[in-house]
Design an enzyme around this catalytic site. Structure first.
Site, PDB file in Angstrom:
ATOM      1  CB  CYS A 143      16.933  48.471  19.445  1.00  0.00           C
ATOM      2  SG  CYS A 143      15.977  46.980  19.796  1.00  0.00           S
ATOM      3  N   GLY A 144      16.771  47.161  16.194  1.00  0.00           N
ATOM      4  CA  GLY A 144      15.899  46.895  15.058  1.00  0.00           C
ATOM      5  C   GLY A 144      14.483  46.528  15.448  1.00  0.00           C
TER       6      GLY A 144
ATOM      7  CG  ASN B 120      14.313  42.353  21.298  1.00  0.00           C
ATOM      8  OD1 ASN B 120      14.987  42.907  20.438  1.00  0.00           O
ATOM      9  ND2 ASN B 120      14.688  42.348  22.554  1.00  0.00           N
TER      10      ASN B 120
ATOM     11  CB  CYS C 286      19.051  40.786  18.105  1.00  0.00           C
ATOM     12  SG  CYS C 286      20.171  42.184  17.888  1.00  0.00           S
ATOM     13  N   GLY C 287      16.991  42.584  15.843  1.00  0.00           N
ATOM     14  CA  GLY C 287      16.851  43.014  14.454  1.00  0.00           C
ATOM     15  C   GLY C 287      18.164  43.414  13.815  1.00  0.00           C
ATOM     16  CB  THR C 288      20.947  45.684  14.819  1.00  0.00           C
ATOM     17  OG1 THR C 288      21.091  45.219  16.162  1.00  0.00           O
ATOM     18  CG2 THR C 288      20.169  46.996  14.797  1.00  0.00           C
TER      19      THR C 288
ATOM     20  CG  ASN D 154      20.901  47.567  26.016  1.00  0.00           C
ATOM     21  OD1 ASN D 154      20.070  47.292  25.154  1.00  0.00           O
ATOM     22  ND2 ASN D 154      22.165  47.848  25.721  1.00  0.00           N
TER      23      ASN D 154
ATOM     24  CD  GLU E  68      19.461  42.223  21.787  1.00  0.00           C
ATOM     25  OE1 GLU E  68      19.673  43.450  21.871  1.00  0.00           O
ATOM     26  OE2 GLU E  68      18.342  41.729  21.569  1.00  0.00           O
ATOM     27  NE  ARG E  69      26.495  47.411  22.685  1.00  0.00           N
ATOM     28  CZ  ARG E  69      26.761  48.526  22.010  1.00  0.00           C
ATOM     29  NH1 ARG E  69      28.003  48.980  21.935  1.00  0.00           N
ATOM     30  NH2 ARG E  69      25.800  49.179  21.379  1.00  0.00           N
TER      31      ARG E  69
ATOM     32  CG  ASN F 252      24.691  43.606  20.025  1.00  0.00           C
ATOM     33  OD1 ASN F 252      23.919  43.548  20.971  1.00  0.00           O
ATOM     34  ND2 ASN F 252      25.027  44.760  19.461  1.00  0.00           N
TER      35      ASN F 252
END
EC number: 5.1.1.7
Length: 283
Positions: free
Chosen positions: A74-75, A11, A223-225, A65, A214-215, A196
């Site tokens: 963003c994680g 990412n 994607c961490g979150t 983004n 992802e949104r 997302n």
């Protein structure tokens, strides 16, 4: 303009450092994000991250983004951010705190010698109230709710980790029309701020496999979150334990939904390169 490229499990992000002062004439950041994140005409990336000073924390992270939209958190990006500000000498303490649109997060760096080898993020408490996710459906939490996409029905669980997530459990990816269903759910009217979308295969009570749309970015390697939201959703649905390894296309994250109701994410943060943008890239 100097830039740094970093990634967390693939990412990837373009960093612009304004910690010690922004230029007198600020760029149009959404437009800059669209240009720089373009894989052919720019640097290439899932997002643009600005490093900024903060009067509330050790530093402030602003992220855009690849389409120019601005998510709350963003994680993977914040792990890279923490490593960057530590390596630059902007902070010396460990743990450190970072201000985001989702609030102030605490991060613990794993350091071997003088190298940051990993980052553990206190992602805070998951948001499960429907109006706060937000999702236009009754239920606190929204678990096993039904969603219609072009005549096809899905069950989903809604979780916010500072940004909205729609988590769906699937048997396999071979029969999943990912490129159609992902964006259709992202922009579904049930989600007023879009969402997302995570497609989850449960491997065991301690392992998940995740594919994400992802949104504002589309398909990404991690994607961490989303990994955090997926573990919360899996626990709510009785599918896993509270400490889970999440397998993503770019690698693995360790996620724990603690008994203190806080979600902890542990994973890597890596450099790709640093360089200077030429005028052609900005025109």
């Amino acid at each position: 303009m100097e830039i740094v490229k970093m990634h967390g499990l693939g990412n990837d992000f373009v960093f612009i450092d304004h910690f010690q002062g922004a230029p007198a004439e600020l760029p149009d950041y959404p437009e800059l994000a669209r240009k720089l994140c373009h894989r052919q005409f720019g640097v290439g990336g899932d997002g643009l991250i600005m490093v900024l000073p903060s009067d509330k924390a050790d530093a402030r992270m602003r992220i855009l983004n690849s389409d120019g939209s601005e998510p709350e958190m963003c994680g993977n990006g914040i792990r890279c951010f923490a490593r960057y500000i530590y390596d630059q000498g902007y902070v010396s303490q460990n743990p450190l705190q970072v201000e985001t649109l989702a609030g102030i997060l605490t991060l613990q760096l794993s350091i071997t010698g003088d190298q940051v080898t990993g980052v553990r993020v206190d992602m805070g408490e998951p948001i499960l109230k429907s109006e706060q996710v937000p999702v236009l459906i009754q239920g606190d939490p929204v678990v096993g709710a039904r969603l219609d996409v072009d005549g096809q029905e899905f069950e989903f669980t809604a979780v916010s980790m500072g940004n909205p997530h729609c988590v769906l459990f699937v048997e396999d990816y071979e029969t999943l029309d990912f490129e159609r269903i992902g964006p259709a759910i992202e922009k579904h009217p049930l989600f007023p701020r879009k969402t997302n979308v995570e497609f989850i295969i449960v491997n065991s009570p301690r392992e998940l496999t995740m594919k994400v749309w992802e949104r504002g970015a589309g398909p990404t390697l991690a994607c961490g979150t989303g990994a955090c939201a997926s573990v919360v959703a899996a626990v709510l649905n009785g599918r896993t334990e509270r400490k889970v390894t999440v397998h993503l296309p770019g690698g693995d994250l360790l996620i724990e939904w603690g008994e203190d109701n806080r979600v902890y994410m542990t994973g890597p943060a890596a450099y790709v390169f640093k360089g200077v943008l030429l005028e052609d890239a900005l025109s």
